[in-house]
Scaffold this active site. Structure first.
Site, PDB file in Angstrom:
ATOM      1  N   SER A  15       7.149  13.435 -11.358  1.00 24.33           N
ATOM      2  CA  SER A  15       7.966  12.336 -11.661  1.00 24.33           C
ATOM      3  C   SER A  15       7.880  12.482 -13.288  1.00 24.33           C
ATOM      4  O   SER A  15       6.730  12.405 -13.813  1.00 24.33           O
ATOM      5  CB  SER A  15       7.479  10.983 -11.154  1.00 24.33           C
TER       6      SER A  15
ATOM      7  N   ASP B  20       6.770   5.480  -4.092  1.00 22.67           N
ATOM      8  CA  ASP B  20       6.697   5.575  -2.589  1.00 22.67           C
ATOM      9  C   ASP B  20       8.094   6.137  -1.685  1.00 22.67           C
ATOM     10  O   ASP B  20       8.012   6.924  -0.976  1.00 22.67           O
ATOM     11  CB  ASP B  20       6.027   4.484  -2.009  1.00 22.67           C
TER      12      ASP B  20
ATOM     13  N   GLY C 236       0.876  -1.376   0.211  1.00 17.57           N
ATOM     14  CA  GLY C 236       0.024   0.113   0.051  1.00 17.57           C
ATOM     15  C   GLY C 236       0.881   1.190   0.010  1.00 17.57           C
ATOM     16  O   GLY C 236       2.128   1.166   0.634  1.00 17.57           O
TER      17      GLY C 236
END
Length: 317
Positions: free
Chosen positions: A226, A258, A43
């Site tokens: 990004s 992440d 997650g």
């Protein structure tokens, strides 16, 4: 790495058990033996919390868990994150699978479906985030569960601001469009997500730079976009920087974004200049991409990768 000195909190409304395999080649109707196999708690918010801990920063990971799969996710997470706040719900936490093929190089991902999030559990999670995130930095990442109103993150951002918190957003679609109006501290869309937010294509890096600067003028403190193979761009009130990631042998891209976000949070939280923050973010992302499956970076690799990241300042508006 020095601590940020403020509470760091992540929220994961739809966690998963991430299972990854490395195989030589996928073949139709054949059983295959994986050369490498691992299981991790998954997650977006969970990955950010794991990465912050690797950077030496204790994080509060708030998440919903369901059934025996959820119990395993929580148990695995507690081995990596010091402060885990799990709210139990009915059903079974989803299982996500990643297959990394060697010949030809390719990555396949299958995302499972999780259980609905009851309103009572959602209220409990939000109270945990408000309690631990007051005066701190809170990362709100990932999509909202089916049946949850898309303005949830916008409302929570307002509430956290009132409590002296700084909010980080990493999501897409309507949830991002609504929450970005609340002037968060940091957002990290990729180019496609930024295009969806604005409703138009951004084919050139210059187009991305211009729109990132516009978001900063609208009150977003930091905008990191990004750009895939073209690196990343970070805009702030005092300038715009573009960085190219250090070169590594990519084994899996799961969790790389992440990890990059965690690097940005860690650096900006301790007062680093945006240029240094972008270097650390790129290094964290590359170090995770070099890891097998759903594993994240090793902190010992970061200093060399930080120095290898190429970052330069661009002319702003």
């Amino acid at each position: 790495m020095a601590g940020a000195g403020v509470p760091l909190v992540t929220l994961t409304l739809q966690p998963g058990l991430d299972v990854s395999y490395e195989v030589d080649r996928l073949l139709d109707d054949r059983k295959l033996h994986a050369s490498h196999y691992r299981v991790d708690p998954g997650g977006n918010g969970i990955n950010v919390a794991r990465a912050l801990e690797r950077l030496g920063l204790p994080a509060h990971a708030c998440l919903a868990v369901a059934g025996e799969t959820g119990e395993l996710v929580e148990r695995l997470l507690r081995r990596q994150v010091r402060h885990v706040h799990a709210v139990r719900i009915d059903g079974e936490t989803r299982i996500n699978a990643t297959v990394q093929q060697a010949r030809p190089p390719a990555q396949y991902e299958v995302i499972g479906s999780g259980p609905p999030l009851p309103e009572t559990a959602l209220r409990e999670l939000l109270e945990l985030v408000r309690r631990h995130g007051a005066g701190g930095i809170v990362a709100l990442t990932g999509s909202v569960p089916p049946g949850t109103e898309p303005g949830l993150y916008a409302r929570l951002t307002r509430e956290l601001h009132a409590l002296g918190g700084r909010v980080v957003l990493d999501m897409q679609g309507e949830a991002l469009a609504l929450a970005v109006r609340e002037q968060p501290w940091l957002i990290k869309p990729n180019r496609w997500e930024l295009e969806q937010l604005l409703g138009r294509a951004l084919p050139r890096v210059e187009d991305v730079r211009r729109e990132a600067c516009a978001l900063v003028r609208q009150g977003v403190r930091h905008v990191c976009v990004s750009l895939g193979a073209q690196g990343a761009l970070l805009a702030a009130a005092d300038g715009v920087w573009r960085g190219l990631a250090p070169s590594v042998k990519v084994r899996s891209t799961v969790g790389a974004g992440d990890s990059m976000l965690a690097g940005l949070i860690a650096a900006l939280a301790r007062g680093d200049e945006p240029e240094r923050a972008l270097r650390l973010g790129l290094a964290c992302g590359s170090a995770t991409a070099a890891q097998p499956g759903t594993e994240i970076f090793e902190a010992a690799r970061l200093p060399a990768l930080v120095e290898q990241a190429r970052v330069r300042r661009l002319d702003g508006d």
